[in-house]
Scaffold this active site. Structure first.
Site, PDB file in Angstrom:
ATOM      1  N   HIS A  64       1.294   9.361  -1.300  1.00  0.00           N
ATOM      2  CA  HIS A  64       0.241   8.459  -0.798  1.00  0.00           C
ATOM      3  C   HIS A  64       0.733   7.717   0.430  1.00  0.00           C
ATOM      4  O   HIS A  64      -0.045   7.210   1.206  1.00  0.00           O
ATOM      5  CB  HIS A  64      -0.132   7.429  -1.872  1.00  0.00           C
ATOM      6  CG  HIS A  64      -0.386   8.048  -3.202  1.00  0.00           C
ATOM      7  ND1 HIS A  64      -1.487   8.835  -3.445  1.00  0.00           N
ATOM      8  CD2 HIS A  64       0.332   8.044  -4.357  1.00  0.00           C
ATOM      9  CE1 HIS A  64      -1.442   9.280  -4.695  1.00  0.00           C
ATOM     10  NE2 HIS A  64      -0.359   8.812  -5.275  1.00  0.00           N
ATOM     11  N   HIS A  94       6.238   0.063   2.835  1.00  0.00           N
ATOM     12  CA  HIS A  94       5.499   1.308   3.066  1.00  0.00           C
ATOM     13  C   HIS A  94       4.344   1.025   4.010  1.00  0.00           C
ATOM     14  O   HIS A  94       3.993  -0.127   4.255  1.00  0.00           O
ATOM     15  CB  HIS A  94       4.980   1.876   1.740  1.00  0.00           C
ATOM     16  CG  HIS A  94       4.032   0.951   1.059  1.00  0.00           C
ATOM     17  ND1 HIS A  94       4.443  -0.033   0.169  1.00  0.00           N
ATOM     18  CD2 HIS A  94       2.691   0.821   1.157  1.00  0.00           C
ATOM     19  CE1 HIS A  94       3.384  -0.710  -0.248  1.00  0.00           C
ATOM     20  NE2 HIS A  94       2.315  -0.220   0.353  1.00  0.00           N
ATOM     21  N   HIS A  96       0.285   2.093   5.427  1.00  0.00           N
ATOM     22  CA  HIS A  96      -1.004   2.752   5.223  1.00  0.00           C
ATOM     23  C   HIS A  96      -1.444   3.159   6.618  1.00  0.00           C
ATOM     24  O   HIS A  96      -1.886   2.328   7.413  1.00  0.00           O
ATOM     25  CB  HIS A  96      -1.998   1.793   4.554  1.00  0.00           C
ATOM     26  CG  HIS A  96      -1.520   1.357   3.198  1.00  0.00           C
ATOM     27  ND1 HIS A  96      -1.852   2.023   2.048  1.00  0.00           N
ATOM     28  CD2 HIS A  96      -0.693   0.355   2.818  1.00  0.00           C
ATOM     29  CE1 HIS A  96      -1.267   1.446   1.005  1.00  0.00           C
ATOM     30  NE2 HIS A  96      -0.551   0.419   1.457  1.00  0.00           N
ATOM     31  N   GLU A 106      -5.785  -1.609   5.319  1.00  0.00           N
ATOM     32  CA  GLU A 106      -6.521  -1.841   4.062  1.00  0.00           C
ATOM     33  C   GLU A 106      -7.270  -3.166   4.161  1.00  0.00           C
ATOM     34  O   GLU A 106      -8.462  -3.235   3.915  1.00  0.00           O
ATOM     35  CB  GLU A 106      -5.552  -1.843   2.899  1.00  0.00           C
ATOM     36  CG  GLU A 106      -4.842  -0.502   2.772  1.00  0.00           C
ATOM     37  CD  GLU A 106      -4.236  -0.298   1.410  1.00  0.00           C
ATOM     38  OE1 GLU A 106      -3.472  -1.167   0.965  1.00  0.00           O
ATOM     39  OE2 GLU A 106      -4.539   0.708   0.774  1.00  0.00           O
ATOM     40  N   HIS A 119       3.187  -2.834   4.443  1.00  0.00           N
ATOM     41  CA  HIS A 119       3.321  -3.700   3.272  1.00  0.00           C
ATOM     42  C   HIS A 119       4.785  -3.812   2.876  1.00  0.00           C
ATOM     43  O   HIS A 119       5.443  -2.794   2.641  1.00  0.00           O
ATOM     44  CB  HIS A 119       2.517  -3.139   2.097  1.00  0.00           C
ATOM     45  CG  HIS A 119       1.047  -3.270   2.298  1.00  0.00           C
ATOM     46  ND1 HIS A 119       0.122  -2.476   1.638  1.00  0.00           N
ATOM     47  CD2 HIS A 119       0.333  -4.104   3.090  1.00  0.00           C
ATOM     48  CE1 HIS A 119      -1.092  -2.822   2.011  1.00  0.00           C
ATOM     49  NE2 HIS A 119      -0.993  -3.812   2.895  1.00  0.00           N
ATOM     50  N   THR A 199      -3.068  -2.432  -4.071  1.00  0.00           N
ATOM     51  CA  THR A 199      -4.255  -1.816  -3.467  1.00  0.00           C
ATOM     52  C   THR A 199      -4.416  -0.355  -3.878  1.00  0.00           C
ATOM     53  O   THR A 199      -5.369   0.304  -3.470  1.00  0.00           O
ATOM     54  CB  THR A 199      -4.155  -1.845  -1.934  1.00  0.00           C
ATOM     55  OG1 THR A 199      -3.015  -1.033  -1.566  1.00  0.00           O
ATOM     56  CG2 THR A 199      -4.003  -3.259  -1.419  1.00  0.00           C
TER      57      THR A 199
END
Ligand SMILES: N/C(=N\S(N)(=O)=O)N1CCCC1
Ligand SMILES: [Zn+2]
Length: 238
Positions: A64, A94, A96, A106, A119, A199
């Protein structure tokens, strides 16, 4: 094997509640941050990031996101201050990423998304014995959210994007020593904060979110290299 969550039509956020009912909870993240509606809390002081002794261990692709993990066996690297009652230990960070032209952040700010979002995950080792215990507790995690906006190359992000081809496939990991996330911080640590959740599944309502107001600047090339390099699937087995 088992049906796993994802970001598609059938397995995406709107379907997560089937396996993770907390998705319909009352402190779910991400949220749209509306600066005009944010309340100034004069009891909140600045946050402090004590990362000088941090020890990065590896970089991994969990299908992910790409995650850089840290040695969290002691209080060598912590976040403290702001809304936090005690120091929280640095565990991992990490990203996104967005894809070509699509916003990957996000959280949004007054309805506006950013190219990506970083994050930095910390856990409350004062109150909880393990990260997993903390991850399920209402005051267990503190996640620093940093927006990435498109512009010039980021001078240090290449250290991450250069390593991505080593973790191209889901489940791959490689050594990643000597990286200090302070090089990914903006100049100001002014923040919004709220009580929210992870999230992604398991969506635990255990996160004190600290979202920095100032984004860092990265180039389209760096983001697209990252987005293109990550394959959310395992190595194609015959
Ligand atoms: N969703 C998560 N972090 S996040 N995106 O809420 O910061 N995590 C899931 C397991 C470990 C961290
Ligand atoms: Zn995240």
């Amino acid at each position: 094997t088992g049906h796993h969550w994802g970001y598609g039509k059938e397995d995406g956020p709107s379907a997560w509640h089937r396996q993770y009912p907390v998705a319909k909870g009352n402190r779910q993240s991400p949220i749209d941050i509306i600066p005009n509606e944010a309340r100034r809390d004069s009891t909140l002081g600045p946050i402090f990031l004590k990362y000088d002794q941090c020890r990065s261990l590896n970089i991994a692709n969990n299908g992910h996101s790409v995650v850089v993990e840290f040695d969290d066996s002691d209080d060598r690297s912590v976040v403290l201050g702001g809304p936090l009652d005690n120091p929280y230990r640095l565990k991992q960070f990490h990203f996104h990423w967005g894809g070509k032209g699509c916003e990957g952040s996000e959280h949004t700010v007054a309805g506006v998304g950013y190219a990506s979002e970083l994050h930095v995950v910390h856990w409350n080792a004062v109150k909880y014995k393990t990260y997993n215990d903390a991850a399920a507790a209402p005051d267990g995690l503190a996640v620093l959210g940093i927006f990435l906006e498109l512009g010039d190359d980021h001078r240090w992000l290449h250290m991450i994007t250069d390593a991505l081809y080593m973790v191209k496939f889901k489940g791959s990991a490689t050594d990643f020593k000597g990286f200090n996330p302070k090089c990914l911080l903006p100049s100001s640590l002014h923040y919004w904060t709220y009580l929210g959740s992870l999230t992604t599944p398991p969506l635990h309502e255990s996160v004190t979110w600290i979202v920095l107001k100032e984004p860092i600047v990265v180039s389209e090339k760096q983001v697209s290299a990252a987005a293109l390099n990550i394959i959310h699937k395992t190595f194609p087995t015959v």
